[in-house]
Design a protein around this motif. Structure first.
Motif, PDB file in Angstrom:
ATOM      1  N   ALA A 140     -29.899  37.078 -35.336  1.00 36.28           N
ATOM      2  CA  ALA A 140     -31.187  36.533 -34.905  1.00 36.28           C
ATOM      3  C   ALA A 140     -31.158  36.133 -33.429  1.00 36.28           C
ATOM      4  CB  ALA A 140     -31.571  35.342 -35.777  1.00 36.28           C
ATOM      5  N   ARG A 141     -30.059  35.538 -33.002  1.00 31.83           N
ATOM      6  CA  ARG A 141     -29.945  35.102 -31.611  1.00 31.83           C
ATOM      7  C   ARG A 141     -29.976  36.278 -30.635  1.00 31.83           C
ATOM      8  NH1 ARG A 141     -24.823  32.766 -30.033  1.00 31.83           N
ATOM      9  NH2 ARG A 141     -24.646  32.531 -32.261  1.00 31.83           N
ATOM     10  N   TYR A 142     -29.482  37.446 -31.079  1.00 32.73           N
ATOM     11  CA  TYR A 142     -29.420  38.618 -30.200  1.00 32.73           C
ATOM     12  C   TYR A 142     -30.444  39.689 -30.586  1.00 32.73           C
ATOM     13  CZ  TYR A 142     -25.405  36.616 -27.933  1.00 32.73           C
ATOM     14  OH  TYR A 142     -24.581  35.788 -27.198  1.00 32.73           O
ATOM     15  N   ASP A 143     -31.502  39.296 -31.302  1.00 35.22           N
ATOM     16  CA  ASP A 143     -32.617  40.196 -31.589  1.00 35.22           C
ATOM     17  C   ASP A 143     -32.181  41.447 -32.340  1.00 35.22           C
ATOM     18  OD1 ASP A 143     -35.271  41.161 -31.526  1.00 35.22           O
ATOM     19  OD2 ASP A 143     -34.919  42.222 -29.646  1.00 35.22           O
ATOM     20  N   ILE A 144     -31.334  41.257 -33.348  1.00 32.87           N
ATOM     21  CA  ILE A 144     -30.903  42.361 -34.201  1.00 32.87           C
ATOM     22  C   ILE A 144     -31.421  42.066 -35.609  1.00 32.87           C
ATOM     23  CG2 ILE A 144     -28.927  43.578 -35.185  1.00 32.87           C
ATOM     24  CD1 ILE A 144     -27.387  42.666 -32.605  1.00 32.87           C
ATOM     25  N   VAL A 145     -32.283  42.946 -36.099  1.00 29.38           N
ATOM     26  CA  VAL A 145     -32.871  42.769 -37.421  1.00 29.38           C
ATOM     27  C   VAL A 145     -32.330  43.868 -38.333  1.00 29.38           C
ATOM     28  CG1 VAL A 145     -35.019  42.605 -38.740  1.00 29.38           C
ATOM     29  CG2 VAL A 145     -34.955  41.826 -36.338  1.00 29.38           C
ATOM     30  N   PRO A 146     -31.270  43.570 -39.118  1.00 22.86           N
ATOM     31  CA  PRO A 146     -30.709  44.581 -40.025  1.00 22.86           C
ATOM     32  C   PRO A 146     -31.740  44.991 -41.073  1.00 22.86           C
ATOM     33  CG  PRO A 146     -29.218  42.708 -39.783  1.00 22.86           C
ATOM     34  CD  PRO A 146     -30.532  42.312 -39.178  1.00 22.86           C
ATOM     35  N   MET A 147     -31.781  46.307 -41.370  1.00 22.60           N
ATOM     36  CA  MET A 147     -32.764  46.828 -42.315  1.00 22.60           C
ATOM     37  C   MET A 147     -32.122  47.689 -43.398  1.00 22.60           C
ATOM     38  SD  MET A 147     -35.740  47.773 -39.543  1.00 22.60           S
ATOM     39  CE  MET A 147     -36.951  48.210 -40.776  1.00 22.60           C
ATOM     40  N   GLY A 148     -30.796  47.829 -43.387  1.00 17.74           N
ATOM     41  CA  GLY A 148     -30.138  48.607 -44.419  1.00 17.74           C
ATOM     42  C   GLY A 148     -29.146  49.604 -43.846  1.00 17.74           C
ATOM     43  N   PRO A 149     -28.594  50.452 -44.711  1.00 18.84           N
ATOM     44  CA  PRO A 149     -27.606  51.438 -44.260  1.00 18.84           C
ATOM     45  C   PRO A 149     -28.264  52.586 -43.482  1.00 18.84           C
ATOM     46  CG  PRO A 149     -28.111  51.762 -46.568  1.00 18.84           C
ATOM     47  CD  PRO A 149     -28.849  50.510 -46.136  1.00 18.84           C
ATOM     48  N   VAL A 150     -27.458  53.477 -42.963  1.00 19.59           N
ATOM     49  CA  VAL A 150     -27.974  54.678 -42.328  1.00 19.59           C
ATOM     50  C   VAL A 150     -28.747  55.457 -43.391  1.00 19.59           C
ATOM     51  CG1 VAL A 150     -27.377  56.852 -41.205  1.00 19.59           C
ATOM     52  CG2 VAL A 150     -26.032  54.797 -40.714  1.00 19.59           C
ATOM     53  N   PRO A 151     -30.004  55.806 -43.121  1.00 23.70           N
ATOM     54  CA  PRO A 151     -30.772  56.578 -44.117  1.00 23.70           C
ATOM     55  C   PRO A 151     -30.124  57.933 -44.389  1.00 23.70           C
ATOM     56  CG  PRO A 151     -32.225  55.607 -42.468  1.00 23.70           C
ATOM     57  CD  PRO A 151     -30.813  55.421 -41.978  1.00 23.70           C
ATOM     58  N   ALA A 152     -30.416  58.475 -45.554  1.00 17.44           N
ATOM     59  CA  ALA A 152     -29.893  59.798 -45.912  1.00 17.44           C
ATOM     60  C   ALA A 152     -30.466  60.850 -44.965  1.00 17.44           C
ATOM     61  CB  ALA A 152     -30.258  60.132 -47.352  1.00 17.44           C
ATOM     62  N   HIS A 153     -29.605  61.717 -44.510  1.00 16.72           N
ATOM     63  CA  HIS A 153     -30.001  62.831 -43.633  1.00 16.72           C
ATOM     64  C   HIS A 153     -30.392  64.007 -44.529  1.00 16.72           C
ATOM     65  CE1 HIS A 153     -29.687  66.054 -40.714  1.00 16.72           C
ATOM     66  NE2 HIS A 153     -29.682  65.135 -39.750  1.00 16.72           N
ATOM     67  N   PRO A 154     -31.432  64.752 -44.176  1.00 16.49           N
ATOM     68  CA  PRO A 154     -31.841  65.891 -45.023  1.00 16.49           C
ATOM     69  C   PRO A 154     -30.704  66.867 -45.306  1.00 16.49           C
ATOM     70  CG  PRO A 154     -33.469  65.499 -43.313  1.00 16.49           C
ATOM     71  CD  PRO A 154     -32.309  64.575 -43.034  1.00 16.49           C
ATOM     72  N   GLU A 155     -29.799  67.072 -44.375  1.00 15.48           N
ATOM     73  CA  GLU A 155     -28.680  68.001 -44.582  1.00 15.48           C
ATOM     74  C   GLU A 155     -27.677  67.464 -45.603  1.00 15.48           C
ATOM     75  OE1 GLU A 155     -26.930  69.081 -40.860  1.00 15.48           O
ATOM     76  OE2 GLU A 155     -28.810  69.873 -40.092  1.00 15.48           O
ATOM     77  N   ASP A 156     -27.666  66.154 -45.832  1.00 17.89           N
ATOM     78  CA  ASP A 156     -26.759  65.557 -46.810  1.00 17.89           C
ATOM     79  C   ASP A 156     -27.154  65.920 -48.231  1.00 17.89           C
ATOM     80  OD1 ASP A 156     -25.483  64.355 -44.687  1.00 17.89           O
ATOM     81  OD2 ASP A 156     -26.412  62.396 -44.998  1.00 17.89           O
ATOM     82  N   ARG A 157     -28.387  66.317 -48.434  1.00 18.66           N
ATOM     83  CA  ARG A 157     -28.899  66.607 -49.783  1.00 18.66           C
ATOM     84  C   ARG A 157     -28.687  68.062 -50.162  1.00 18.66           C
ATOM     85  NH1 ARG A 157     -34.300  63.768 -48.167  1.00 18.66           N
ATOM     86  NH2 ARG A 157     -33.493  61.690 -47.870  1.00 18.66           N
ATOM     87  N   VAL A 158     -28.263  68.869 -49.224  1.00 21.24           N
ATOM     88  CA  VAL A 158     -28.127  70.306 -49.490  1.00 21.24           C
ATOM     89  C   VAL A 158     -26.865  70.579 -50.283  1.00 21.24           C
ATOM     90  CG1 VAL A 158     -27.846  72.559 -48.424  1.00 21.24           C
ATOM     91  CG2 VAL A 158     -29.420  70.900 -47.446  1.00 21.24           C
TER      92      VAL A 158
END
Length: 158
Positions: A140-158
């Motif tokens: 919060a002090r350094y303006d970092i708002v975590p929102m979760g892991p790296v989203p799945a990349h479309p190539e990861d689903r192939v």
């Protein structure tokens, strides 16, 4: 008389060698009266940064070597040498190295502050990292708002 300029060569500058990257502060917030921070980030093959946003500062990345998969506001981009990625305040983003190989980029944070975040991280213990309240306060002090892991990349689903 002190000099009114600074020159740093390769491998110079305050640096933080983490498990997944090795960052050099080339121009600190102190050098710019808080206007910006310029850093060189050497991303190791294992580097990945989860989804997050910054509400009051922008980040600009200029890619020097290797390839980075960059997720910005719902879209994936492959960033290779010579590519610039600018992320304004409030825009969710994440990234990971591509091809299982290291990468290198320059980062500009406007206004400055991220160099202070790294300096504080460098002083922390494993217990500090495990303390959710302490990490939340630091983010919060350094303006970092975590929102979760790296989203799945479309190539990861192939």
């Amino acid at each position: 008389m002190s000099k009114r300029y600074a020159k740093l060569g390769p491998g110079e500058g305050l640096n933080y060698d983490w498990e997944n990257d090795h960052t050099f502060v080339k121009v600190s917030g102190q050098d710019t009266d808080g206007a910006y921070t310029l850093m060189e980030d050497n991303l190791k093959a294992s580097f990945a940064l989860g989804l997050h946003r910054h509400d009051t500062h922008a980040e600009t990345f200029y890619f020097l070597e290797g390839a980075v998969e960059f997720y910005v506001d719902g879209d994936w981009h492959r960033c290779t040498p010579g590519t610039t990625m600018h992320v304004p305040p409030g825009v969710p983003h994440a990234c990971r190295v591509a091809d299982g190989a290291p990468a290198r980029m320059l980062m500009i944070f406007q206004p400055s502050g991220f160099d202070g975040f790294l300096a504080e991280l460098a002083k922390m213990t494993e217990a500090d990292f495990a303390d959710e309240a302490k990490m939340a306060e630091l983010n919060a002090r350094y303006d970092i708002v975590p929102m979760g892991p790296v989203p799945a990349h479309p190539e990861d689903r192939v």
